[in-house]
Design a protein around this motif. Structure first.
Motif, short mmCIF file in Angstrom:
data_model
loop_
_atom_site.label_atom_id
_atom_site.label_comp_id
_atom_site.label_asym_id
_atom_site.label_seq_id
_atom_site.Cartn_x
_atom_site.Cartn_y
_atom_site.Cartn_z
N ARG A 37 12.54 9.45 -9.71
CA ARG A 37 11.41 9.51 -8.79
C ARG A 37 11.40 8.20 -8.03
O ARG A 37 12.02 7.22 -8.45
CB ARG A 37 10.10 9.75 -9.52
CG ARG A 37 9.63 8.55 -10.31
CD ARG A 37 8.23 8.76 -10.84
NE ARG A 37 7.83 7.52 -11.49
CZ ARG A 37 7.50 7.44 -12.76
NH1 ARG A 37 7.47 8.51 -13.51
NH2 ARG A 37 7.16 6.28 -13.28
N CYS A 38 10.69 8.19 -6.93
CA CYS A 38 10.66 7.00 -6.10
C CYS A 38 9.23 6.70 -5.69
O CYS A 38 8.52 7.58 -5.22
CB CYS A 38 11.54 7.21 -4.87
SG CYS A 38 11.81 5.69 -3.94
N THR A 39 8.82 5.47 -5.87
CA THR A 39 7.51 5.00 -5.44
C THR A 39 7.72 4.17 -4.18
O THR A 39 8.48 3.20 -4.20
CB THR A 39 6.85 4.14 -6.54
OG1 THR A 39 6.69 4.95 -7.71
CG2 THR A 39 5.50 3.62 -6.10
N TYR A 40 7.06 4.58 -3.10
CA TYR A 40 7.18 3.87 -1.83
C TYR A 40 5.93 3.05 -1.59
O TYR A 40 4.81 3.50 -1.84
CB TYR A 40 7.36 4.85 -0.68
CG TYR A 40 8.67 5.57 -0.74
CD1 TYR A 40 9.83 4.96 -0.26
CD2 TYR A 40 8.78 6.84 -1.29
CE1 TYR A 40 11.06 5.60 -0.33
CE2 TYR A 40 9.99 7.49 -1.35
CZ TYR A 40 11.12 6.87 -0.87
OH TYR A 40 12.33 7.50 -0.95
N ARG A 41 6.12 1.85 -1.10
CA ARG A 41 5.02 0.98 -0.70
C ARG A 41 5.35 0.38 0.66
O ARG A 41 6.51 0.05 0.94
CB ARG A 41 4.81 -0.16 -1.71
CG ARG A 41 4.41 0.30 -3.09
CD ARG A 41 2.98 0.79 -3.11
NE ARG A 41 2.58 1.19 -4.44
CZ ARG A 41 2.47 2.45 -4.85
NH1 ARG A 41 2.74 3.45 -4.02
NH2 ARG A 41 2.09 2.72 -6.07
N ILE A 82 0.84 -1.19 0.00
CA ILE A 82 0.00 0.00 0.00
C ILE A 82 0.88 1.24 0.00
O ILE A 82 2.04 1.20 0.42
CB ILE A 82 -0.96 0.03 1.21
CG1 ILE A 82 -0.20 0.21 2.52
CG2 ILE A 82 -1.85 -1.22 1.24
CD1 ILE A 82 -1.07 0.58 3.70
N ALA A 83 0.32 2.34 -0.45
CA ALA A 83 1.01 3.63 -0.36
C ALA A 83 1.10 4.01 1.12
O ALA A 83 0.20 3.70 1.91
CB ALA A 83 0.25 4.68 -1.15
N GLY A 133 6.99 -4.19 6.63
CA GLY A 133 8.20 -3.75 5.94
C GLY A 133 7.86 -2.67 4.95
O GLY A 133 6.74 -2.16 4.89
N GLY A 134 8.87 -2.31 4.17
CA GLY A 134 8.70 -1.30 3.15
C GLY A 134 9.55 -1.64 1.93
O GLY A 134 10.53 -2.38 2.03
N ILE A 135 9.13 -1.11 0.79
CA ILE A 135 9.87 -1.33 -0.45
C ILE A 135 9.80 -0.06 -1.28
O ILE A 135 8.78 0.62 -1.30
CB ILE A 135 9.35 -2.58 -1.20
CG1 ILE A 135 10.32 -2.98 -2.32
CG2 ILE A 135 7.93 -2.40 -1.67
CD1 ILE A 135 10.12 -4.41 -2.82
#
Length: 173
Positions: free
Chosen positions: A68-72, A5-6, A82-84
């Motif tokens: 740019r960076c997309t975080y989830r 998820i965002a 966690g995060g990616i």
């Protein structure tokens, strides 16, 4: 079932719990946390989440417009596991850190969650039209080596960096 998820302010307490499990420092790969981010207060956390959302916006320019960076966040049952991060570009930071960075909280490791998240973010990268992605990990991080290789990463070389030697892997989508 886990979901990507965002980042959201709704999970402030759950994120703080995950952060505390890692212990002090900025070592949770995939979260985009910097030393200047104040995440304990609701206002500081909201500002950080807003910054992450802005970096996920394709119109956002980072590092002189080069990526740019997309975080989830990796979430299951309202628990942050966690995060990616998916970085789109070819600047010095991406060449050092890779297009993909991720981290799984210690209590959620060893169950295939990292491979699931990596496979999912590779699907997002494919949808964005990305075709070749770099992932790196510390030479001694055997769990990340297994995860990256399980997901199809092809070893390129070990590179000496100021932060220690890194294994470099490429994904062709």
């Amino acid at each position: 079932m886990p979901r990507l998820i965002a980042p959201t302010v709704r999970l402030h307490d759950a994120w703080l719990e995950a952060h505390a499990e890692w212990g002090p420092g900025l070592h949770e790969d995939g979260f985009g946390l910097s030393a200047s981010d104040e995440v304990d207060s609701p206002a500081g956390f909201a500002a950080w989440v807003a910054r992450l959302a802005g970096q996920s916006d394709p119109a956002c320019t980072i590092d002189a417009g080069r990526h740019r960076c997309t975080y989830r966040w990796i979430v299951e049952d309202e628990r942050v596991l966690g995060g990616i991060a998916l970085r789109d570009g070819d600047d010095a930071y991406v060449r050092w850190a890779g297009h993909i960075g991720y981290g799984i909280r210690p209590s959620a490791r060893r169950g295939g969650l990292g491979a699931w998240a990596l496979g999912s973010i590779l699907g997002e990268a494919r949808e964005l039209g990305m075709n070749r992605l770099l992932a790196v990990c510390a030479v001694g991080n055997a769990a990340s080596v297994r995860t990256i290789e399980r997901c199809g990463g092809v070893f390129e070389r070990i590179e000496e960096t100021g932060s220690g030697p890194l294994r470099r892997y490429w994904f062709s989508l």
